[in-house]
Scaffold this motif. Structure first.
Motif, short mmCIF file in Angstrom:
data_model
loop_
_atom_site.label_atom_id
_atom_site.label_comp_id
_atom_site.label_asym_id
_atom_site.label_seq_id
_atom_site.Cartn_x
_atom_site.Cartn_y
_atom_site.Cartn_z
N PRO A 1 -35.40 -36.64 22.17
CA PRO A 1 -34.39 -37.57 22.62
C PRO A 1 -33.61 -36.84 24.18
CG PRO A 1 -34.27 -37.18 20.30
CD PRO A 1 -35.49 -36.36 20.87
N LYS B 1 -28.70 -38.66 27.82
CA LYS B 1 -28.57 -39.69 29.00
C LYS B 1 -27.53 -39.29 30.12
CE LYS B 1 -30.33 -43.24 25.89
NZ LYS B 1 -31.80 -42.76 25.75
N PHE C 1 -32.87 -44.46 8.71
CA PHE C 1 -32.36 -43.66 9.82
C PHE C 1 -33.65 -42.55 9.89
CE2 PHE C 1 -29.66 -40.22 11.75
CZ PHE C 1 -29.66 -40.95 12.99
N SER D 1 -41.02 -42.33 20.10
CA SER D 1 -39.87 -41.33 20.00
C SER D 1 -39.21 -41.56 18.51
CB SER D 1 -39.19 -42.01 21.16
OG SER D 1 -37.87 -41.05 21.13
N HIS E 1 -33.40 -41.71 16.72
CA HIS E 1 -31.99 -40.85 16.87
C HIS E 1 -31.97 -40.20 18.12
CE1 HIS E 1 -33.95 -37.05 16.28
NE2 HIS E 1 -34.55 -37.45 15.05
N THR F 1 -29.79 -36.97 20.18
CA THR F 1 -30.06 -35.42 20.51
C THR F 1 -29.27 -34.54 19.71
OG1 THR F 1 -27.99 -35.54 22.02
CG2 THR F 1 -30.13 -35.47 23.11
N ASP G 1 -24.14 -32.10 17.60
CA ASP G 1 -23.31 -31.36 16.76
C ASP G 1 -24.00 -30.57 15.75
OD1 ASP G 1 -24.77 -33.88 15.71
OD2 ASP G 1 -23.10 -34.13 14.38
N ILE G 2 -25.47 -30.70 15.45
CA ILE G 2 -26.10 -29.83 14.60
C ILE G 2 -27.06 -29.00 15.34
CG2 ILE G 2 -25.72 -31.31 12.64
CD1 ILE G 2 -28.62 -32.34 12.75
N ALA H 1 -31.75 -29.79 11.38
CA ALA H 1 -32.26 -31.22 11.73
C ALA H 1 -33.56 -31.87 11.11
CB ALA H 1 -32.63 -30.84 13.32
N ASP H 2 -33.34 -32.89 10.66
CA ASP H 2 -34.53 -33.55 9.94
C ASP H 2 -35.66 -33.88 10.84
OD1 ASP H 2 -36.29 -34.91 8.26
OD2 ASP H 2 -34.47 -36.15 7.46
N1 LIG Z 1 -34.81 -41.74 22.78
C1 LIG Z 1 -33.74 -40.88 23.19
O1 LIG Z 1 -33.70 -40.25 24.17
C2 LIG Z 1 -32.25 -41.34 22.60
C3 LIG Z 1 -31.36 -40.51 22.89
N2 LIG Z 1 -30.16 -40.53 22.79
C4 LIG Z 1 -28.96 -39.97 23.33
O2 LIG Z 1 -28.52 -39.12 22.26
C5 LIG Z 1 -27.29 -38.58 22.69
C6 LIG Z 1 -26.48 -38.57 21.21
O3 LIG Z 1 -26.43 -39.81 20.80
P1 LIG Z 1 -25.64 -40.35 19.30
O4 LIG Z 1 -25.22 -41.59 19.51
O5 LIG Z 1 -24.71 -39.13 19.06
O6 LIG Z 1 -26.56 -40.22 18.23
P2 LIG Z 1 -27.51 -39.17 17.37
O7 LIG Z 1 -28.74 -39.83 16.78
O8 LIG Z 1 -27.63 -37.93 18.38
O9 LIG Z 1 -26.63 -38.58 16.29
C7 LIG Z 1 -26.08 -39.49 15.38
C8 LIG Z 1 -25.78 -38.72 14.07
O10 LIG Z 1 -26.89 -38.26 13.33
C9 LIG Z 1 -27.15 -37.06 13.05
N3 LIG Z 1 -28.56 -36.74 13.33
C10 LIG Z 1 -29.42 -37.29 14.40
N4 LIG Z 1 -30.55 -36.79 14.48
C11 LIG Z 1 -30.51 -36.10 13.25
C12 LIG Z 1 -31.60 -35.58 12.70
N5 LIG Z 1 -33.19 -35.38 13.01
N6 LIG Z 1 -31.42 -34.84 11.47
C13 LIG Z 1 -30.12 -34.78 11.18
N7 LIG Z 1 -29.24 -35.48 11.48
C14 LIG Z 1 -29.55 -36.24 12.68
C15 LIG Z 1 -26.25 -36.17 14.13
O11 LIG Z 1 -26.10 -35.06 13.73
C16 LIG Z 1 -25.13 -37.31 14.15
O12 LIG Z 1 -24.11 -36.78 13.37
C17 LIG Z 1 -26.73 -39.82 23.63
O13 LIG Z 1 -26.78 -38.91 24.86
C18 LIG Z 1 -27.71 -40.77 23.44
O14 LIG Z 1 -27.82 -41.36 24.54
C19 LIG Z 1 -29.97 -41.44 21.64
C20 LIG Z 1 -30.83 -42.21 20.93
C21 LIG Z 1 -32.34 -42.18 21.46
#
Ligand SMILES: NC(=O)C1=CN([C@@H]2O[C@H](COP(=O)(O)OP(=O)(O)OC[C@H]3O[C@@H](n4cnc5c(N)ncnc54)[C@H](O)[C@@H]3O)[C@@H](O)[C@H]2O)C=CC1
Ligand SMILES: NCC(=O)COP(=O)(O)O
Length: 332
Positions: A122, A125, A280, A296, A299, A301, A304-305, A311-312
């Motif tokens: 991820p 963006k 998820f 991809s 989820h 980036t 927060d963790i 990270a899973d």
């Molecule tokens: N394909 C890509 O490049 C993607 C990029 N993004 C980008 O990521 C950034 C953050 O987006 P958010 O909406 O905050 O979503 P996020 O998926 O990064 O996080 C949402 C929640 O899920 C948890 N989480 C996410 N992945 C995890 C994992 N592998 N293991 C454990 N916990 C996990 C995080 O700690 C957070 O509490 C944004 O800039 C967004 O544009 C979001 C989705 C896809």
């Protein structure tokens, strides 16, 4: 192309969880698995492994062809140097060019036929956009790098596949910009992609409504009558098994899902909320319509963790497995 052609995994946002996930994905490798390599900074990955206490030797390679020999005993890394030291959870615009370069180089390898597919970690963006990146996300960037092809973003888990017809737009802009041609285009790409890459001979498309109760016969909106129904009819005339508009609140529950192979949704969250709620950890993002394989994790980036070791890697592992399956169907 040899059967050991590797997958290329891009670094994604270096301050996010991508590095940790890549290290854990290598640890989860099994014998006989297709090798992969990471486009990343080898020194920072080695330092991250030490910091997280994960036993992952890192080995620099010069070309994708060297990944297979290195993979059983070390994580192969094709160097993409970072401009600035990485602080987990704090993206630095100075590292945006390396993040972008990793994606560009992966596409060059895919075009040259030296890899079987691309798995992207991820990106943050907004950080890339602050550095001048003009694209809303990988999906649109990859479409351009592939020569301006038409693509669709599909998210898939074992129980559900969804495609948002409008992707990275505000909700207001998604509603304003919705048109029938977009729905038809997404439907065609979906039908072809499910047939060619997922082995579904006659894909069934469920097209979601935009408004509550599919517009309640016009009392709650007329996009269904004016835009969505004509698009469904156009797809049907092309021999594609599309049906709808389906009220979005009742199409994703367990008893409704077996009636279709993919849900065509009108905006980002209509598609992504159900799949991320159902799975998820196991969801995968696939770009359909590209001349190469790209998957991809579902989820982002997870700043927060980042750096905590929490990270899973399940979604990245699912993305790697799906890219492997799709590459085999393409003869790699
Ligand atoms: N394909 C890509 O490049 C993607 C990029 N993004 C980008 O990521 C950034 C953050 O987006 P958010 O909406 O905050 O979503 P996020 O998926 O990064 O996080 C949402 C929640 O899920 C948890 N989480 C996410 N992945 C995890 C994992 N592998 N293991 C454990 N916990 C996990 C995080 O700690 C957070 O509490 C944004 O800039 C967004 O544009 C979001 C989705 C896809
Ligand atoms: N929420 C899904 C998402 O943002 C995926 O974007 P992309 O970078 O894969 O285009």
């Amino acid at each position: 192309m040899s059967t050991t052609a590797p997958l290329a995994v891009t670094m994604g946002e270096p301050a996010g969880v991508g590095g940790e996930l890549s290290l854990k994905a290598w640890q989860a490798r099994h014998s006989g698995a297709r090798p992969f390599f990471i486009l990343d900074d080898p020194d920072r990955l080695a330092a991250l492994a030490r910091q997280l206490g994960v036993d992952v030797p890192v080995r620099s390679i010069g070309r994708p062809e060297e990944a297979a020999a290195a993979f059983p005993s070390a994580l192969p890394v094709l160097p993409v140097p970072l401009a600035a030291a990485v602080t987990p959870g704090r993206p630095d615009v100075a590292n945006a060019p390396a993040t972008i370069e990793a994606i560009e180089r992966a596409v060059q390898f895919a075009k040259a036929g030296t890899i079987a597919g691309i798995v992207t970690n991820p990106i943050q963006k907004k950080t890339l956009q602050d550095a001048g990146f003009r694209h809303p996300g990988h999906t649109e960037f990859l479409a351009e790098l592939a020569g301006g092809v038409e693509v669709a973003m599909m998210l898939a888990c074992p129980q559900l596949r969804v495609i948002p017809v409008t992707i990275h737009l505000s909700l207001a802009d998604a509603v304003k910009s919705l048109d029938g041609e977009q729905i038809v285009r997404a439907g065609r790409i979906a039908a072809r992609g499910l047939r060619d890459l997922f082995g579904i001979e006659h894909p069934r498309l469920a097209v979601a409504a935009l408004n509550p109760h599919a517009g309640e016969q016009g009392a709650m909106g007329d996009e269904e009558r004016l835009i969505i129904v004509p698009a469904i009819e156009a797809l049907q005339r092309e021999g594609i098994a599309a049906r709808g508009p389906a009220p979005a609140d009742t199409m994703f529950h367990a008893a409704a899902r077996p009636a279709y192979d993919v849900a065509l949704c009108m905006y980002h969250d209509q598609a992504l909320i159900p799949i991320k709620t159902i799975d998820f950890a196991g969801g995968v993002n696939v770009t359909l319509g590209l001349p190469f394989v790209r998957t991809s994790p579902d989820h982002g980036t997870a700043l927060d963790i980042a750096g905590t070791g929490r990270a899973d890697p399940a979604s990245l592992l699912a993305a790697i497995d799906m890219a492997d399956d799709m590459a085999r169907r393409r003869g790699h």
